[in-house]
Write a protein that holds these residues in place. Structure first.
Motif, PDB file in Angstrom:
ATOM      1  N   ALA A 148      10.745   5.818  -0.423  1.00  0.00           N
ATOM      2  CA  ALA A 148      10.897   6.334  -1.790  1.00  0.00           C
ATOM      3  C   ALA A 148       9.748   7.261  -2.167  1.00  0.00           C
ATOM      4  O   ALA A 148       9.903   8.139  -3.015  1.00  0.00           O
ATOM      5  N   LYS A 149       8.608   7.074  -1.532  1.00  0.00           N
ATOM      6  CA  LYS A 149       7.426   7.902  -1.800  1.00  0.00           C
ATOM      7  C   LYS A 149       7.324   9.105  -0.870  1.00  0.00           C
ATOM      8  O   LYS A 149       6.369   9.869  -0.946  1.00  0.00           O
ATOM      9  N   GLY A 150       8.293   9.249   0.042  1.00  0.00           N
ATOM     10  CA  GLY A 150       8.309  10.410   0.927  1.00  0.00           C
ATOM     11  C   GLY A 150       7.798  10.166   2.327  1.00  0.00           C
ATOM     12  O   GLY A 150       7.717  11.093   3.138  1.00  0.00           O
TER      13      GLY A 150
ATOM     14  N   TYR B  31       9.234  -3.161   2.039  1.00  0.00           N
ATOM     15  CA  TYR B  31       8.068  -2.274   2.047  1.00  0.00           C
ATOM     16  C   TYR B  31       8.429  -0.888   2.571  1.00  0.00           C
ATOM     17  O   TYR B  31       8.043   0.133   1.991  1.00  0.00           O
ATOM     18  N   ILE B  32       9.197  -0.851   3.642  1.00  0.00           N
ATOM     19  CA  ILE B  32       9.580   0.443   4.205  1.00  0.00           C
ATOM     20  C   ILE B  32      10.472   1.222   3.236  1.00  0.00           C
ATOM     21  O   ILE B  32      10.341   2.451   3.112  1.00  0.00           O
ATOM     22  N   ALA B  33      11.359   0.536   2.525  1.00  0.00           N
ATOM     23  CA  ALA B  33      12.170   1.208   1.505  1.00  0.00           C
ATOM     24  C   ALA B  33      11.267   1.819   0.429  1.00  0.00           C
ATOM     25  O   ALA B  33      11.502   2.947  -0.034  1.00  0.00           O
ATOM     26  N   ALA B  34      10.217   1.084   0.037  1.00  0.00           N
ATOM     27  CA  ALA B  34       9.280   1.602  -0.966  1.00  0.00           C
ATOM     28  C   ALA B  34       8.532   2.818  -0.439  1.00  0.00           C
ATOM     29  O   ALA B  34       8.323   3.805  -1.159  1.00  0.00           O
ATOM     30  N   LEU B  35       8.122   2.767   0.825  1.00  0.00           N
ATOM     31  CA  LEU B  35       7.433   3.907   1.423  1.00  0.00           C
ATOM     32  C   LEU B  35       8.335   5.130   1.490  1.00  0.00           C
ATOM     33  O   LEU B  35       7.911   6.259   1.183  1.00  0.00           O
TER      34      LEU B  35
ATOM     35  N   LEU C  51       0.819  -1.207   0.000  1.00  0.00           N
ATOM     36  CA  LEU C  51       0.000   0.000   0.000  1.00  0.00           C
ATOM     37  C   LEU C  51       0.857   1.263   0.000  1.00  0.00           C
ATOM     38  O   LEU C  51       1.779   1.403   0.801  1.00  0.00           O
ATOM     39  N   ASP C  52       0.531   2.170  -0.886  1.00  0.00           N
ATOM     40  CA  ASP C  52       1.215   3.462  -0.956  1.00  0.00           C
ATOM     41  C   ASP C  52       0.563   4.393   0.066  1.00  0.00           C
ATOM     42  O   ASP C  52      -0.527   4.927  -0.159  1.00  0.00           O
ATOM     43  N   LEU C  53       1.198   4.569   1.207  1.00  0.00           N
ATOM     44  CA  LEU C  53       0.598   5.335   2.288  1.00  0.00           C
ATOM     45  C   LEU C  53       0.505   6.828   1.971  1.00  0.00           C
ATOM     46  O   LEU C  53      -0.381   7.511   2.493  1.00  0.00           O
ATOM     47  N   TRP C  54       1.401   7.322   1.132  1.00  0.00           N
ATOM     48  CA  TRP C  54       1.286   8.737   0.743  1.00  0.00           C
ATOM     49  C   TRP C  54       0.075   8.923  -0.167  1.00  0.00           C
ATOM     50  O   TRP C  54      -0.726   9.840   0.036  1.00  0.00           O
ATOM     51  N   ALA C  55      -0.079   8.032  -1.140  1.00  0.00           N
ATOM     52  CA  ALA C  55      -1.235   8.115  -2.031  1.00  0.00           C
ATOM     53  C   ALA C  55      -2.532   7.940  -1.256  1.00  0.00           C
ATOM     54  O   ALA C  55      -3.526   8.641  -1.507  1.00  0.00           O
TER      55      ALA C  55
END
Length: 203
Positions: free
Chosen positions: A75-77, A69-73, A30-34
Motif C-alpha cells: 500500500a505504501k509502494g 505486513y506485506i499488504a501494508a508495505l 515498519l514503513d520501509l518506504w518511509a
C-alpha cells in the motif's frame, strides 16, 4: 536538474531478526518506504523499494501477520519479491532426535539479480542494500563493476554493522522509531489493521 534516483533492496529476514533482537516488537510494523527516505541524501529521491522475504507457512499466526505486513508495505509502494523456505532434515547431536528445520532459499540470489538487472537497465543512480549478510558482498561488488557509473552500497540493520565490514553505515534505532506504519491503512478497498502484537507500548 532532476533528482538522483535511489533504489533500496531490503533483506527482509535479516532486518527482521535485527529488530527482534532489539526487544521492541512495535518496530516490526515498519514503513520501509518511509525508512528508505531517511537514508537518502539531499538532491536524491527514492525511486523503488524492494522487499525480499518468504512466507513461513508452517507457522499460521506468523504467516497471517506477515501477509498483513506485506499488504501494508505494498500500500505504501513497496515491491515484494517472494522467496521460499526449504525443509531440511536435522538430527540433535545430543539426543539423536530427528526433526525438520526450515531454511530460507532464493533471497540472496533474488537480491543479486534484481540489483544487477536494475543497474544495467539504468533504473537507479544509487542503490542501497539493507542487510548484514556477507553472502551479498560479491553481488554488490560485481554489480558495481558491471553497471558503470552506479553507486551501490551495503547498509547494515540496527546493531549489525560489526557483522559485515563492507557496510557503509547502519540503520539507527531512532530511524526505525520515526518510520512506523499507521495503525490502519485503507488500500485497494480493504482496511489493513496493525496486529496487536505490534502495538506500541502504552505511554
Amino acid at each position: 536538474m532532476a533528482a538522483s534516483r535511489v533504489s533500496i533492496y531490503i533483506d527482509g529476514f535479516n532486518l527482521y531478526h535485527a529488530i527482534d533482537d532489539l526487544g521492541e516488537n512495535h518496530l516490526k510494523w515498519l514503513d520501509l518506504w518511509a525508512l528508505s527516505e531517511t537514508l537518502i541524501r539531499p538532491g536524491e529521491t527514492v525511486s523503488a523499494v524492494k522487499y525480499f522475504s518468504a512466507y513461513a507457512t508452517w507457522m499460521p499466526e506468523g504467516y497471517r501477520r506477515h501477509q498483513r505486513y506485506i499488504a501494508a508495505l505494498e500500500a505504501k509502494g513497496v515491491t515484494f519479491i517472494e522467496g521460499r523456505f526449504k525443509e531440511k532434515p536435522m538430527q540433535c547431536k545430543k539426543c539423536g532426535v530427528r526433526y525438520i528445520a526450515h531454511e530460507e532459499k532464493e533471497t540472496d540470489v533474488n537480491i543479486g539479480v534484481h540489483l544487477m538487472a536494475d543497474g544495467l537497465k539504468d533504473r537507479f543512480d544509487r542503490a542501497l542494500v539493507i542487510s548484514a549478510d556477507t553472502d551479498l558482498n560479491e553481488a554488490v561488488t560485481l554489480a558495481k563493476a558491471e553497471a558503470t557509473g552506479k553507486q551501490i552500497a551495503i547498509v547494515a540493520p540496527p546493531k549489525r554493522k560489526g557483522r559485515n565490514s563492507n557496510a557503509l553505515f547502519e540503520v539507527t534505532v531512532n530511524r526505525l522509531r520515526r518510520s512506523l506504519l499507521p495503525e490502519q491503512i485503507v488500500w485497494d478497498g480493504k482496511t489493513i489493521i496493525r496486529p496487536a502484537e505490534y502495538d506500541p507500548p502504552a505511554i
